[in-house]
Design an enzyme around this catalytic site. Structure first.
Site, mmCIF file in Angstrom:
data_model
loop_
_atom_site.group_PDB
_atom_site.id
_atom_site.type_symbol
_atom_site.label_atom_id
_atom_site.label_comp_id
_atom_site.label_asym_id
_atom_site.label_seq_id
_atom_site.Cartn_x
_atom_site.Cartn_y
_atom_site.Cartn_z
ATOM 1 N N HIS A 161 0.921 -1.212 0.205
ATOM 2 C CA HIS A 161 -0.093 -0.135 -0.092
ATOM 3 C C HIS A 161 0.866 1.228 -0.038
ATOM 4 O O HIS A 161 0.411 2.348 0.376
ATOM 5 C CB HIS A 161 -0.966 -0.036 1.245
ATOM 6 C CG HIS A 161 -1.634 -1.277 1.563
ATOM 7 N ND1 HIS A 161 -3.043 -1.452 1.056
ATOM 8 C CD2 HIS A 161 -1.174 -2.194 2.172
ATOM 9 C CE1 HIS A 161 -3.238 -2.629 1.429
ATOM 10 N NE2 HIS A 161 -2.357 -3.435 2.061
ATOM 11 N N SER A 282 14.927 22.057 -15.378
ATOM 12 C CA SER A 282 13.763 22.901 -15.738
ATOM 13 C C SER A 282 14.433 24.175 -16.425
ATOM 14 O O SER A 282 15.276 24.570 -16.011
ATOM 15 C CB SER A 282 13.286 23.010 -14.447
ATOM 16 O OG SER A 282 12.247 24.189 -14.521
ATOM 17 N N LYS A 288 16.281 21.811 -10.219
ATOM 18 C CA LYS A 288 15.491 20.525 -10.773
ATOM 19 C C LYS A 288 16.303 19.677 -11.560
ATOM 20 O O LYS A 288 16.955 19.937 -12.486
ATOM 21 C CB LYS A 288 14.195 20.937 -11.639
ATOM 22 C CG LYS A 288 13.310 21.790 -10.474
ATOM 23 C CD LYS A 288 12.144 20.950 -9.954
ATOM 24 C CE LYS A 288 11.167 20.208 -11.178
ATOM 25 N NZ LYS A 288 10.230 19.614 -10.678
ATOM 26 N N GLU A 295 9.517 9.075 -16.597
ATOM 27 C CA GLU A 295 8.105 9.327 -16.869
ATOM 28 C C GLU A 295 7.446 8.945 -18.063
ATOM 29 O O GLU A 295 6.386 8.397 -18.347
ATOM 30 C CB GLU A 295 8.062 10.752 -16.618
ATOM 31 C CG GLU A 295 8.107 11.409 -15.222
ATOM 32 C CD GLU A 295 8.468 12.758 -15.217
ATOM 33 O OE1 GLU A 295 7.312 13.420 -14.761
ATOM 34 O OE2 GLU A 295 9.647 13.289 -15.524
#
Ligand code: ARG
Length: 462
Positions: A161, A282, A288, A295
């Site tokens: 979970h 970024s 970043k 992704e």
């Protein structure tokens, strides 16, 4: 329109050529040119067989086979002019062959049809992709094995979970993916075995009256045997569907792993550091470092499973044998294959380059009362307590630690004895994460001993 403007390959009964819209919806050359090499291999095998069986003269077959190599080199060299009026790769190749060698080119299509031709070409193409997927998976599994070996006894939290469950080893977690990708590999191998029957010589749908030798062409093209039913041979696209199904499951596994990398590489987790080579920055936030490759891999399942669904929908309800609907098979498979290979290669690159942060993993492994099960098991073993009671006692100790804002090993013996008087000093031995993982010696368990056995087994298998 004059008769001359109708199709030179099949226009005999046509007084006029097709409308521009008809040509646009009908043509597949825009995408099926990717099967040029397979088309030419199939035609060369067919021509050799026609000569061997005496259907063509040796001279004609020789001219055809050599002419086809010239066509292939034109296509590979980028000088070939594809024509939409010639619909597809099959007719583009044959028309060019006629320009090059003249009359014998018209004899190549004896005893076959575009229906068995396209099924053969597409099978050969899909078979190559299956082989590429298998090598891509093997490379990825090797990269995972290297990671697993380096950190076979590093501890990290195991989750259910996405809540801390029990400590596991880094090696164990890496090896879980090796199992998944190993099953993916075997799914591609199964699909390859099942699909490896040659449609060539099924002709339009019924076979042919020419004394062809389908075993000969099957062998020349690396098939195990000719497909046994000509109707089935030209209308079967199971092989493409099985490829897409195996690709979908594999992409799903890649997506799960990618998701873990996204989570693990975040500042909150810091379980892994992805290399600069597989990250992006970024344009506005200088700090970043984004896991874009992970992704995108996470997302690829969308188009791959979409292709699987689309082709199932195309095939559903089609009467035997060939219908033009089936021309819609290729773009789906091409796109799915391209993206699967890219995702496999990107994942391999990321896994190879990434570094696991041993200290962060270990710090996280002990948090969240991850050794509560070890404590309960100890109560069962040492105090002969029924597991349900042990679960209850442990729950009270977890509540106590939580109220104090500490972890289980930080409680004192007096704290423990206030919940259950029989608990002894010995309990602290099982509360450490290293002891916890080392104790999970059951087959398939997370103990470094078991993990190393699995690593050795897979190294041998690969
Ligand atoms: N371009 C067609 C396809 O992809 C080739 C087969 C055409 N056969 C036919 N009977 N029109 O399916």
């Amino acid at each position: 329109m004059t008769k001359d403007s109708s199709n030179q390959m099949w226009g005999g009964r046509f007084a006029a050529g097709p409308d521009a819209i008809m040509e646009a919806i009908n043509a597949s050359i825009g995408f099926d040119q990717r099967m040029a090499a397979q088309d030419i291999a199939g035609s060369r095998a067919h021509a050799a067989m026609l000569a061997h069986t005496g259907i063509l003269t040796d001279n004609d077959a020789k001219a055809i086979r050599e002419g086809l190599l010239t066509v292939l080199s034109e296509i590979e060299g980028g000088t070939f002019e594809f024509s939409t009026a010639l619909e597809d790769i099959h007719m583009n190749v044959e028309a060019r062959l006629k320009d090059i060698i003249g009359e014998p080119a018209g004899r190549l299509h004896t005893g076959r049809s575009r229906n068995d031709q396209v099924a053969t070409d597409f099978k050969l193409w899909v078979r190559d992709q299956i082989d590429a997927a298998i090598s891509g998976l093997e490379a990825l599994m090797k990269a995972l094995l290297t990671q697993a070996e380096a950190g076979a006894d590093w501890v990290m939290p195991g989750f259910t979970h996405l809540q801390t469950a029990q400590p596991v080893t880094w090696g164990h977690h890496m090896m879980a993916y090796v199992e998944m990708f190993g099953r993916d590999k075997s799914r591609f191998e199964d699909a390859r075995r099942r699909m490896n029957e040659s449609p060539l010589g099924a002709a339009a749908l019924a076979g042919t009256s020419f004394p062809i030798d389908r075993y000969m062409t099957a062998e020349a093209l690396g098939f195990d045997r000719p497909a046994a039913n000509s109707l089935d041979a030209v209308s079967d696209r199971d092989f493409a569907l099985e490829f897409l199904a195996a690709a979908s499951i594999c992409a799903m596994h890649l997506s799960r792993m990618a998701e873990e990398l996204v989570i693990w590489s975040s500042a909150q987790f810091r379980f892994v550091t992805l290399s600069d080579r597989f990250s992006t920055g970024s344009s506005i936030m200088p700090q970043k470092k984004n896991p874009d490759a992970a992704e995108l891999i996470r997302a690829k399942i969308g188009r791959i499973f979409g292709a699987n669904t689309a082709l199932l929908m195309v095939m559903k309800g089609l009467p035997l044998a060939y219908s033009k609907d089936m021309q819609e098979d290729k773009e789906q498979v091409f796109d799915a294959a391209d993206n699967l290979m890219l995702a496999l290669a990107a994942m391999e690159g990321m896994v190879k380059d990434m570094s696991a942060n041993r200290d962060s993993l270990e710090a996280a492994a002990g948090s969240g009362f991850s050794t509560a099960t070890d404590l309960a098991d100890w109560l069962v073993r040492a105090l002969n307590m029924p597991f349900r009671d042990a679960h209850h006692v442990t729950g009270s100790l977890v509540a106590m630690a939580e109220a104090r804002g500490c972890d289980l090993p930080d409680l004192t013996l007096e704290d423990m004895q206030s919940v259950h008087g029989a608990i002894t000093e010995e309990v602290f031995g099982v509360l450490g994460v290293h002891n916890s993982v080392a104790s999970r010696m059951s087959y398939g368990g997370t103990s470094p001993v078991r993990v190393r056995e699995q690593i050795a087994r897979w190294q041998e298998a690969l």
